[in-house]
Design a protein around this motif. Sequence first.
Motif, PDB file in Angstrom:
ATOM      1  N   SER A   1     128.474  68.445  23.365  1.00 24.62           N
ATOM      2  CA  SER A   1     127.561  67.851  22.381  1.00 24.62           C
ATOM      3  C   SER A   1     126.461  68.825  22.004  1.00 24.62           C
ATOM      4  O   SER A   1     126.066  68.914  20.837  1.00 24.62           O
ATOM      5  CB  SER A   1     126.945  66.568  22.949  1.00 24.62           C
TER       6      SER A   1
ATOM      7  N   SER B   1     127.710  71.583  19.715  1.00 31.96           N
ATOM      8  CA  SER B   1     127.923  71.003  18.385  1.00 31.96           C
ATOM      9  C   SER B   1     126.601  70.865  17.650  1.00 31.96           C
ATOM     10  O   SER B   1     126.497  71.155  16.442  1.00 31.96           O
ATOM     11  CB  SER B   1     128.592  69.630  18.506  1.00 31.96           C
TER      12      SER B   1
ATOM     13  N   SER C   1     125.382  72.743  14.180  1.00 37.06           N
ATOM     14  CA  SER C   1     124.883  71.976  13.032  1.00 37.06           C
ATOM     15  C   SER C   1     123.513  72.459  12.587  1.00 37.06           C
ATOM     16  O   SER C   1     123.215  72.529  11.390  1.00 37.06           O
ATOM     17  CB  SER C   1     124.816  70.487  13.391  1.00 37.06           C
TER      18      SER C   1
ATOM     19  N   SER D   1     129.733  67.853   8.117  1.00 39.71           N
ATOM     20  CA  SER D   1     129.431  66.656   8.897  1.00 39.71           C
ATOM     21  C   SER D   1     129.455  66.971  10.393  1.00 39.71           C
ATOM     22  O   SER D   1     130.156  67.879  10.842  1.00 39.71           O
ATOM     23  CB  SER D   1     130.438  65.551   8.592  1.00 39.71           C
ATOM     24  N   TYR D   2     128.708  66.189  11.153  1.00 37.26           N
ATOM     25  CA  TYR D   2     128.639  66.408  12.596  1.00 37.26           C
ATOM     26  C   TYR D   2     129.994  66.156  13.245  1.00 37.26           C
ATOM     27  O   TYR D   2     130.375  66.840  14.201  1.00 37.26           O
ATOM     28  CB  TYR D   2     127.577  65.493  13.214  1.00 37.26           C
ATOM     29  N   SER D   3     130.751  65.196  12.710  1.00 37.13           N
ATOM     30  CA  SER D   3     132.079  64.911  13.269  1.00 37.13           C
ATOM     31  C   SER D   3     133.026  66.093  13.061  1.00 37.13           C
ATOM     32  O   SER D   3     133.848  66.403  13.931  1.00 37.13           O
ATOM     33  CB  SER D   3     132.660  63.643  12.640  1.00 37.13           C
TER      34      SER D   3
ATOM     35  N   THR E   1     132.028  68.689  15.617  1.00 32.51           N
ATOM     36  CA  THR E   1     132.557  68.286  16.921  1.00 32.51           C
ATOM     37  C   THR E   1     134.041  68.610  17.029  1.00 32.51           C
ATOM     38  O   THR E   1     134.524  69.078  18.061  1.00 32.51           O
ATOM     39  CB  THR E   1     132.329  66.785  17.156  1.00 32.51           C
TER      40      THR E   1
ATOM     41  N   SER F   1     138.827  65.431  19.872  1.00 37.17           N
ATOM     42  CA  SER F   1     137.706  64.557  19.545  1.00 37.17           C
ATOM     43  C   SER F   1     138.150  63.493  18.550  1.00 37.17           C
ATOM     44  O   SER F   1     139.175  63.638  17.875  1.00 37.17           O
ATOM     45  CB  SER F   1     136.536  65.365  18.953  1.00 37.17           C
TER      46      SER F   1
ATOM     47  N   GLU G   1     132.559  61.740  16.332  1.00 37.88           N
ATOM     48  CA  GLU G   1     131.569  62.555  17.036  1.00 37.88           C
ATOM     49  C   GLU G   1     131.751  62.498  18.548  1.00 37.88           C
ATOM     50  O   GLU G   1     130.897  62.975  19.290  1.00 37.88           O
ATOM     51  CB  GLU G   1     130.154  62.081  16.652  1.00 37.88           C
ATOM     52  N   THR G   2     132.848  61.910  18.993  1.00 38.36           N
ATOM     53  CA  THR G   2     133.075  61.734  20.432  1.00 38.36           C
ATOM     54  C   THR G   2     134.098  62.736  20.961  1.00 38.36           C
ATOM     55  O   THR G   2     135.266  62.726  20.527  1.00 38.36           O
ATOM     56  CB  THR G   2     133.574  60.311  20.732  1.00 38.36           C
TER      57      THR G   2
END
Length: 365
Positions: free
Chosen positions: A304, A307, A311, A320-322, A325, A352, A355-356
Amino acid sequence: MNNLLVDYQNDILILFKNHYRRMITKSTDLKFEEILLTTMKDLNISKTSKEETNFLESWFNSVHHQDFFRNYTEGYFTEIIFHSHKDIQVIGLHEKKTFHEEAVDGEDFQLSLEVLALKNQATWNFKDPFASFNIRIKDLNLRATLIHFSTSANNKSKVFLRSIPTDNPSIDLFKLEPVALEIIKNIISDKKNVLVSGGTGSGKTTLLRALMAMIPHDEHIIVLEDTYEILNHHPGQTSFLANKEQTNKSLKDYCAYSLRMSPDRLMVGEMRSTEVVPFLLAMNTGHKGLMSTIHASSGVDALSRISLLFSLFSEGSDISYSLVTKLVCKNVDYVIHMEHKKVKEICRVIGSEGETPFYERVYEA
């Protein structure tokens, strides 16, 4: 020692100190004898007794050469912390010792740290309260970090002395269980991309150096740092030190340059800011065997955090953050998490969703 002699020695020391303070601002290359001669001239005496000379020389060596550091450098240590002139911690690989003793007088402690900064051409004062540089004491390479008393509520300056070993640490130093050792051996032989995570002083850099010692000698390793810590004797090592003041080059600059130098492995001392961008992009373009360290509280937290850094420092703010990730989890193969100089867990990164991150904890101490 009678009171008259004590008073006389104190008077000599006060005068000696005054001359030292004045002369150190003009030159750091001072000799004890020249300050002693100036002091004797002021006192209108031709010589001092052996006891007086030893008394003054002991003070000079303590302040000018930081001799009080030497009292705590016996045996193996990773870091020595002077929280004050009389509160000292010596941190080893698996133990921590605390001393409550006056290593040096409080006023002399502050003066000695100011002199240490001056001798190493470092600005250290109210305006610039932090300074860090390499020093050498008793054939030991150390990284000295000074924190000015102006930053503290109790008005106490601190100095951190971190050991920079010149020998290659062995993976045996970490007393790994056979299953963990086998996993790590496979990670190195298969040229997996690895993050070593943990808190300050957890042993991240020492483990990284131990992993480096396991790399075959016919491989070209490029090491990028902003402070020299990954000292190694690998025959195929190329090292770059980022120093904006001297070279005007950042870790990000060197990371980009190094990819043109046919590296078999790329190692970044620590992921903190912009260097995360070319490092991850290098993974994404097929480079293997990349390694670095990162501050994190767990293996999944390391994913995390890297990532988040990407960003923050990538120029494409619309990513995007996803997606970031996904990029991280696609290219980082393993995270080795350290706590208290021990391998706490080894996580194999699977992928992933949004975002997980998904991962498998293949080892846990």
